[in-house]
Design a protein around this motif. Structure first.
Motif, short mmCIF file in Angstrom:
data_model
loop_
_atom_site.label_atom_id
_atom_site.label_comp_id
_atom_site.label_asym_id
_atom_site.label_seq_id
_atom_site.Cartn_x
_atom_site.Cartn_y
_atom_site.Cartn_z
N LYS A 184 0.86 -1.19 0.00
CA LYS A 184 0.00 0.00 0.00
C LYS A 184 0.90 1.25 0.00
O LYS A 184 1.87 1.32 0.75
CB LYS A 184 -0.90 0.00 1.23
CG LYS A 184 -1.88 1.14 1.25
CD LYS A 184 -2.83 1.04 2.43
CE LYS A 184 -3.80 2.21 2.35
NZ LYS A 184 -4.81 2.13 3.39
N GLY A 185 0.59 2.21 -0.86
CA GLY A 185 1.35 3.45 -0.96
C GLY A 185 2.51 3.38 -1.95
O GLY A 185 3.18 4.38 -2.18
N ASP A 186 2.75 2.21 -2.54
CA ASP A 186 3.83 2.08 -3.53
C ASP A 186 3.45 2.73 -4.86
O ASP A 186 2.27 2.82 -5.22
CB ASP A 186 4.14 0.60 -3.81
CG ASP A 186 5.09 -0.02 -2.81
OD1 ASP A 186 5.72 0.73 -2.03
OD2 ASP A 186 5.21 -1.26 -2.81
N SER A 187 4.47 3.15 -5.57
CA SER A 187 4.34 3.58 -6.97
C SER A 187 5.52 2.94 -7.69
O SER A 187 6.50 2.51 -7.05
CB SER A 187 4.41 5.10 -7.09
OG SER A 187 5.71 5.56 -6.74
N LEU A 188 5.45 2.88 -9.00
CA LEU A 188 6.58 2.31 -9.74
C LEU A 188 7.84 3.13 -9.51
O LEU A 188 8.94 2.57 -9.42
CB LEU A 188 6.25 2.22 -11.23
CG LEU A 188 5.18 1.19 -11.62
CD1 LEU A 188 5.03 1.15 -13.13
CD2 LEU A 188 5.50 -0.19 -11.09
N SER A 189 7.70 4.46 -9.40
CA SER A 189 8.87 5.31 -9.15
C SER A 189 9.50 4.98 -7.80
O SER A 189 10.73 4.86 -7.69
CB SER A 189 8.48 6.78 -9.18
OG SER A 189 8.06 7.15 -10.47
N LYS A 190 8.67 4.83 -6.78
CA LYS A 190 9.17 4.52 -5.44
C LYS A 190 9.87 3.15 -5.43
O LYS A 190 10.97 3.02 -4.89
CB LYS A 190 8.01 4.53 -4.44
CG LYS A 190 8.41 4.21 -3.02
CD LYS A 190 7.19 4.23 -2.11
CE LYS A 190 7.56 3.75 -0.71
NZ LYS A 190 6.38 3.64 0.15
N ILE A 191 9.24 2.17 -6.04
CA ILE A 191 9.83 0.83 -6.10
C ILE A 191 11.14 0.89 -6.87
O ILE A 191 12.14 0.29 -6.48
CB ILE A 191 8.85 -0.17 -6.75
CG1 ILE A 191 7.58 -0.30 -5.90
CG2 ILE A 191 9.51 -1.53 -6.94
CD1 ILE A 191 6.44 -1.01 -6.61
N GLY A 192 11.15 1.63 -7.98
CA GLY A 192 12.35 1.76 -8.79
C GLY A 192 13.51 2.38 -8.01
O GLY A 192 14.64 1.89 -8.08
N LYS A 193 13.22 3.43 -7.26
CA LYS A 193 14.27 4.07 -6.44
C LYS A 193 14.85 3.08 -5.45
O LYS A 193 16.06 3.04 -5.23
CB LYS A 193 13.71 5.28 -5.69
CG LYS A 193 13.73 6.55 -6.46
CD LYS A 193 13.30 7.71 -5.59
CE LYS A 193 13.20 8.96 -6.43
NZ LYS A 193 12.60 10.07 -5.73
N GLU A 194 13.99 2.29 -4.83
CA GLU A 194 14.44 1.31 -3.83
C GLU A 194 15.34 0.23 -4.44
O GLU A 194 16.17 -0.34 -3.76
CB GLU A 194 13.24 0.65 -3.15
CG GLU A 194 12.45 1.57 -2.26
CD GLU A 194 11.15 0.96 -1.75
OE1 GLU A 194 10.88 -0.23 -2.03
OE2 GLU A 194 10.41 1.67 -1.05
N HIS A 195 15.13 -0.04 -5.74
CA HIS A 195 15.88 -1.11 -6.40
C HIS A 195 16.91 -0.60 -7.40
O HIS A 195 17.57 -1.39 -8.09
CB HIS A 195 14.90 -2.07 -7.08
CG HIS A 195 14.10 -2.87 -6.11
ND1 HIS A 195 12.92 -2.43 -5.58
CD2 HIS A 195 14.35 -4.07 -5.55
CE1 HIS A 195 12.45 -3.32 -4.75
NE2 HIS A 195 13.30 -4.33 -4.71
#
Length: 123
Positions: free
Chosen positions: A80-91
């Protein structure tokens, strides 16, 4: 003009893109170019150059056999609260890379759902 000279730009690009196991050879008046690209994008770049040299693909004097390397991925479950940009930054990858790897699941990159299992390409 020899075949390697005719296809010089294509051979040079293959070397610049560091096509793995690149093999360029002539046999029976045909130039064979084999290897493995890191990505489909690199393969498309090669085909773009080939298309400029032989726009109608009618010369029949070259065989380009470039495979695309399997991409190594890790799995990620959307929270919940994820976006592709956020996930991308984390990885350490762009949201576009994640989107391309998951087009079978994601129809709109702005709308992802908690619980979805995504493949995250490792670069």
């Amino acid at each position: 003009m020899g075949l390697q000279e005719k296809y010089h730009d294509l051979i040079s690009l293959a070397a610049d893109l560091v096509i793995a196991d690149l093999l360029v050879r002539e046999q029976n008046n045909v130039l064979y170019i084999d290897g493995t690209a890191k990505s489909a994008e690199d393969k498309e770049k090669l085909w773009g150059v080939y298309g400029k040299i032989d726009p109608d693909f009618r010369a029949a004097d070259a065989v380009v056999n470039i495979e695309v390397a399997d991409t190594i991925t890790t799995d990620y479950t959307v929270q919940k609260g994820d976006s592709l940009s956020k996930i991308g930054k984390e990885h350490g990858v762009s949201w576009q890379v994640i989107y391309e790897a998951n087009k079978d699941i994601i129809t709109n990159p702005d709308l992802i759902q908690p619980g979805w299992k995504l493949k995250i390409p490792i670069v």
